[in-house]
Design an enzyme around this catalytic site. Structure first.
Site, mmCIF file in Angstrom:
data_model
loop_
_atom_site.group_PDB
_atom_site.id
_atom_site.type_symbol
_atom_site.label_atom_id
_atom_site.label_comp_id
_atom_site.label_asym_id
_atom_site.label_seq_id
_atom_site.Cartn_x
_atom_site.Cartn_y
_atom_site.Cartn_z
ATOM 1 C CE LYS A 44 -3.421 2.835 0.569
ATOM 2 N NZ LYS A 44 -4.360 3.095 -0.577
ATOM 3 C CB CYS A 130 -3.410 9.364 -3.933
ATOM 4 S SG CYS A 130 -4.798 8.980 -2.823
#
Ligand code: IRO
Length: 312
Positions: A44, A130
């Site tokens: 992640k 993101c």
């Protein structure tokens, strides 16, 4: 028939791996990908401090894919560096990927300094895309910022490093981004991250399906495959051949992976479909890719990588 590949100078027994964000939040999830037929894993995206992320519900599967506004929840970079260090000792003949993302250039530099100070011997994936941190723009859409970040990054970090990009939708943007990326000794470019700020609606309740950002979130799955293939091929056509392509987006079958490789991908990452089926999916994807290859008389990925034909 082999689905092995080479990336950043490292060999991988299989060209399939998870996409950052999926099955990689903690050791429990990463262990499952590590034990699967995936060629490796990426963590992640890690930040300087641990983050709890956005309020739930923040992920929803849909009939054709998924929507997420996780908000960059992660255990913080030290946690992942410790995990990868363990795996480097336990399974030394594999190379692992560490995804990172800073909130500014100073944080990017700080994250890379932490990696340099550790025993990490893998590949860094710098996430520039993101879409779900309220107030944080998708860096990949700010071309000047991308150039500034990469200039700093390659001044301070000298290990293998690539970037995770958002999808682009304009030929001029492919040209402009490629001109920036070609200035740097990148190991790879990973296209694409989710298509940012889509909206999924539950018509029965007349409500959105995720809580953050009034239901706006990154879109993955079948919806994004044409965009993903175009971004993979656009950068494959434009980038210095020393910069390899990782293809991500809309892969749920061996044929989808075949298409990404035909467009130029050297490695393929699976997100939405992995979230739905679990790491067992890598067995099916590998088998199906081998079947596609066998039907066409190919025995290795380089037989067809990047060999998409045009009609002109
Ligand atoms: O919301 C997220 O955590 C997230 N979600 C995405 O779809 N892509 C990203 O790069 C990230 I950092």
């Amino acid at each position: 028939i082999s689905t092995e590949t080479t990336l950043a100078g490292y060999h991988f027994d299989n060209c399939f791996m998870n996409a950052a964000g999926v099955y990689c939040y903690d050791a429990a999830e990463l262990n499952q990908v590590q034990a699967s037929m995936a060629g490796t894993f990426v963590t992640k995206s890690a930040t300087v401090m641990p983050r709890s992320g956005n309020p739930e519900p923040r992920y929803q599967p849909t009939r054709l894919g998924s929507i997420n506004s996780m908000g960059l929840p992660n255990e913080g970079l030290p946690y992942y560096l410790d995990y990868v260090s363990q795996q480097q000792k336990a399974v030394p003949d594999k190379t692992y990927f560490q995804s990172i993302t800073g909130f500014n250039i100073e944080e990017d530099e700080q994250l890379l300094a932490q990696i340099s100070a550790s025993d990490f011997k893998g590949v860094v994936e710098l996430n520039l895309s993101c879409p779900n941190v309220p107030g944080k723009p998708q860096t990949g859409y700010d071309f000047e910022m991308v150039e500034r970040i990469l200039t700093r990054v390659f001044t301070v970090y000298h290990g293998p490093l690539g970037v995770k990009l958002p999808p682009y939708f304009d030929i001029v943007h492919f040209d402009q981004m490629a001109a920036i990326l070609n200035q740097f000794p990148l190991a790879f470019v990973n296209s694409v991250n989710s298509i940012g700020n889509g909206l999924k609606i539950d018509v029965a309740t007349e409500r959105v399906v995720i809580k953050p950002k009034h239901g706006f979130g990154g879109i993955g799955g079948d919806y994004i495959k044409p965009t993903a293939l175009a971004n993979v091929h656009a950068f494959y056509q434009r980038l210095n051949p020393a910069i390899q392509i990782i293809g991500t987006g809309g892969i749920k079958s061996g044929q989808d992976a075949f298409e990404h490789i035909l467009c130029g991908a050297s490695m393929v990452q699976v997100g939405t479909a992995l979230q739905k089926e679990g790491p067992i999916i890598f067995e099916r994807l590998t088998r199906e890719l081998q079947t596609s290859m066998a039907q066409k008389g190919y025995t290795k990925l380089s037989d067809f990588r990047g060999k998409l034909q045009y009609l002109d």
